[in-house]
Design a protein around this motif. Structure first.
Motif, PDB file in Angstrom:
ATOM      1  N   CYS A  68       1.280  -1.173   0.025  1.00  0.00           N
ATOM      2  CA  CYS A  68      -0.175   0.021   0.257  1.00  0.00           C
ATOM      3  C   CYS A  68       0.590   0.901  -0.247  1.00  0.00           C
ATOM      4  O   CYS A  68       0.054   2.029  -0.873  1.00  0.00           O
ATOM      5  CB  CYS A  68      -0.539  -0.359   1.089  1.00  0.00           C
ATOM      6  SG  CYS A  68      -1.607   1.419   1.249  1.00  0.00           S
ATOM      7  N   LEU A  69       1.817   1.411   0.853  1.00  0.00           N
ATOM      8  CA  LEU A  69       2.402   1.740   0.963  1.00  0.00           C
ATOM      9  C   LEU A  69       3.455   1.977  -0.490  1.00  0.00           C
ATOM     10  O   LEU A  69       3.851   3.973  -1.059  1.00  0.00           O
ATOM     11  CB  LEU A  69       3.706   2.492   2.326  1.00  0.00           C
ATOM     12  CG  LEU A  69       5.139   3.030   1.807  1.00  0.00           C
ATOM     13  CD1 LEU A  69       4.157   4.421   2.579  1.00  0.00           C
ATOM     14  CD2 LEU A  69       6.145   3.136   2.699  1.00  0.00           C
ATOM     15  N   LEU A  70       4.040   1.514  -0.804  1.00  0.00           N
ATOM     16  CA  LEU A  70       5.028   1.008  -2.970  1.00  0.00           C
ATOM     17  C   LEU A  70       3.267   2.284  -3.413  1.00  0.00           C
ATOM     18  O   LEU A  70       3.949   3.821  -4.485  1.00  0.00           O
ATOM     19  CB  LEU A  70       4.769   0.201  -2.606  1.00  0.00           C
ATOM     20  CG  LEU A  70       5.385  -0.099  -4.579  1.00  0.00           C
ATOM     21  CD1 LEU A  70       6.631   0.612  -4.389  1.00  0.00           C
ATOM     22  CD2 LEU A  70       5.346  -1.924  -4.458  1.00  0.00           C
ATOM     23  N   ASP A  71       2.233   1.638  -3.525  1.00  0.00           N
ATOM     24  CA  ASP A  71       1.097   2.474  -4.384  1.00  0.00           C
ATOM     25  C   ASP A  71       0.990   3.634  -4.105  1.00  0.00           C
ATOM     26  O   ASP A  71       0.590   4.531  -4.873  1.00  0.00           O
ATOM     27  CB  ASP A  71      -0.068   1.460  -3.978  1.00  0.00           C
ATOM     28  CG  ASP A  71      -0.072   0.315  -4.261  1.00  0.00           C
ATOM     29  OD1 ASP A  71      -0.009  -0.406  -5.557  1.00  0.00           O
ATOM     30  OD2 ASP A  71      -1.589  -0.102  -3.746  1.00  0.00           O
ATOM     31  N   HIS A  72       0.755   4.369  -2.774  1.00  0.00           N
ATOM     32  CA  HIS A  72       1.557   5.865  -1.908  1.00  0.00           C
ATOM     33  C   HIS A  72       2.725   6.118  -2.993  1.00  0.00           C
ATOM     34  O   HIS A  72       2.522   7.484  -3.654  1.00  0.00           O
ATOM     35  CB  HIS A  72       0.711   6.440  -0.687  1.00  0.00           C
ATOM     36  CG  HIS A  72      -0.096   5.739  -0.809  1.00  0.00           C
ATOM     37  ND1 HIS A  72      -1.394   6.971  -0.423  1.00  0.00           N
ATOM     38  CD2 HIS A  72      -0.862   4.951   0.560  1.00  0.00           C
ATOM     39  CE1 HIS A  72      -2.261   6.732  -0.079  1.00  0.00           C
ATOM     40  NE2 HIS A  72      -2.320   5.277   0.242  1.00  0.00           N
ATOM     41  N   LEU A  73       3.157   5.979  -3.394  1.00  0.00           N
ATOM     42  CA  LEU A  73       4.831   6.689  -3.479  1.00  0.00           C
ATOM     43  C   LEU A  73       4.791   6.745  -5.271  1.00  0.00           C
ATOM     44  O   LEU A  73       4.687   7.523  -5.670  1.00  0.00           O
ATOM     45  CB  LEU A  73       6.047   5.515  -3.581  1.00  0.00           C
ATOM     46  CG  LEU A  73       6.217   5.542  -1.831  1.00  0.00           C
ATOM     47  CD1 LEU A  73       7.518   4.510  -1.539  1.00  0.00           C
ATOM     48  CD2 LEU A  73       6.355   6.970  -1.168  1.00  0.00           C
ATOM     49  N   GLN A  74       3.953   5.259  -6.002  1.00  0.00           N
ATOM     50  CA  GLN A  74       4.371   5.273  -7.719  1.00  0.00           C
ATOM     51  C   GLN A  74       3.201   6.640  -7.432  1.00  0.00           C
ATOM     52  O   GLN A  74       3.278   7.097  -8.667  1.00  0.00           O
ATOM     53  CB  GLN A  74       4.010   4.682  -7.681  1.00  0.00           C
ATOM     54  CG  GLN A  74       5.141   3.022  -7.427  1.00  0.00           C
ATOM     55  CD  GLN A  74       4.542   1.784  -7.592  1.00  0.00           C
ATOM     56  OE1 GLN A  74       3.219   1.547  -8.146  1.00  0.00           O
ATOM     57  NE2 GLN A  74       5.628   1.049  -8.250  1.00  0.00           N
ATOM     58  N   ALA A  75       1.784   6.314  -6.852  1.00  0.00           N
ATOM     59  CA  ALA A  75       0.210   7.644  -6.986  1.00  0.00           C
ATOM     60  C   ALA A  75       1.794   8.955  -7.194  1.00  0.00           C
ATOM     61  O   ALA A  75       1.560  10.204  -7.893  1.00  0.00           O
ATOM     62  CB  ALA A  75      -0.304   8.064  -6.007  1.00  0.00           C
ATOM     63  N   LEU A  76       2.741   9.314  -6.125  1.00  0.00           N
ATOM     64  CA  LEU A  76       3.064  10.841  -6.225  1.00  0.00           C
ATOM     65  C   LEU A  76       4.008  10.996  -7.019  1.00  0.00           C
ATOM     66  O   LEU A  76       4.300  11.992  -7.361  1.00  0.00           O
ATOM     67  CB  LEU A  76       3.671  10.778  -5.076  1.00  0.00           C
ATOM     68  CG  LEU A  76       3.159  11.028  -3.641  1.00  0.00           C
ATOM     69  CD1 LEU A  76       4.287  10.683  -2.616  1.00  0.00           C
ATOM     70  CD2 LEU A  76       2.326  12.062  -3.165  1.00  0.00           C
ATOM     71  N   GLU A  77       5.232   9.860  -7.151  1.00  0.00           N
ATOM     72  CA  GLU A  77       6.141   9.648  -8.898  1.00  0.00           C
ATOM     73  C   GLU A  77       4.879  10.542  -9.742  1.00  0.00           C
ATOM     74  O   GLU A  77       4.917  11.181 -10.719  1.00  0.00           O
ATOM     75  CB  GLU A  77       6.625   8.542  -9.551  1.00  0.00           C
ATOM     76  CG  GLU A  77       7.759   7.817  -8.275  1.00  0.00           C
ATOM     77  CD  GLU A  77       7.754   6.868  -8.269  1.00  0.00           C
ATOM     78  OE1 GLU A  77       9.058   6.656  -8.088  1.00  0.00           O
ATOM     79  OE2 GLU A  77       7.538   5.830  -9.011  1.00  0.00           O
ATOM     80  N   GLN A  78       3.425   9.588 -10.095  1.00  0.00           N
ATOM     81  CA  GLN A  78       2.824   9.716 -11.254  1.00  0.00           C
ATOM     82  C   GLN A  78       2.434  11.530 -10.925  1.00  0.00           C
ATOM     83  O   GLN A  78       2.456  12.245 -12.449  1.00  0.00           O
ATOM     84  CB  GLN A  78       1.615   9.093 -11.824  1.00  0.00           C
ATOM     85  CG  GLN A  78       2.161   7.687 -11.814  1.00  0.00           C
ATOM     86  CD  GLN A  78       2.651   7.284 -12.889  1.00  0.00           C
ATOM     87  OE1 GLN A  78       2.609   7.986 -13.444  1.00  0.00           O
ATOM     88  NE2 GLN A  78       4.213   7.182 -12.938  1.00  0.00           N
ATOM     89  N   ALA A  79       2.211  12.134  -9.931  1.00  0.00           N
ATOM     90  CA  ALA A  79       1.929  13.564 -10.293  1.00  0.00           C
ATOM     91  C   ALA A  79       2.615  14.513 -10.478  1.00  0.00           C
ATOM     92  O   ALA A  79       2.632  14.961 -10.332  1.00  0.00           O
ATOM     93  CB  ALA A  79       1.836  13.411  -8.323  1.00  0.00           C
TER      94      ALA A  79
END
Length: 159
Positions: A68-79
């Motif tokens: 779940c943390l990885l999902d959030h980190l990847q979402a920040l990268e996409q942002a």
């Protein structure tokens, strides 16, 4: 869970990219930003001709599981409009889950400890700044890896 995140950028005002990402890490759900290192400038690893990187490491305390943390980190990268065109190529933002407590994780999506962290001065120096006595999941001390790091030291930025 105590975890450490490596941050890096070498496109579109990298200093501001990393600073903004640090602020955004502090806003993740069920997560507290405990501290972060200074910013460091380092030469790129990978394809020649790309700009220098700005790097940092953040310490978080999170209730999120690792995926779940990885999902959030990847979402920040996409942002930050991260585009994955070339392995180890230039990027607006790279967020790596370096350590997740003392856990060792090996899934199709995630390897923790990060497989290259002990060979990257731009990870070890900022990590040692905020956690000098850190022991890795294999029992080794961070200071051992820092002394044995094959890459030169990155430049600590005074901002």
């Amino acid at each position: 869970m105590r975890c450490f995140i490596g941050l890096g950028s070498n496109l579109d005002n990298p200093i501001e990219q990393v600073k903004r990402a640090l602020d955004e890490l502090a806003q993740l759900p069920d997560t507290q930003l405990i501290q972060h290192s200074a910013l460091y400038r380092s030469e790129p690893v990978g394809p020649a001709g790309q700009p220098d990187y700005i790097n940092a490491v953040a310490e978080l305390n999170t209730e999120l599981d690792a995926e779940c943390l990885l999902d959030h980190l990847q979402a920040l990268e996409q942002a930050h409009q991260r585009v994955r065109l070339e392995h180890w190529g230039p990027r607006t933002l790279d967020l790596d889950l370096l350590l997740y407590g003392q856990e060792t994780i090996a899934t199709a999506r995630l390897s923790v400890p990060h497989p290259w962290m002990t060979q990257r001065s731009f990870v070890l120096y900022p990590l040692a700044e905020i956690a000098p006595d850190l022991q890795l999941p294999d029992g080794s001390l961070l200071s051992f890896h820092l002394a044995d790091c094959p890459m030169g030291s990155p430049d600590r930025l005074a901002l």
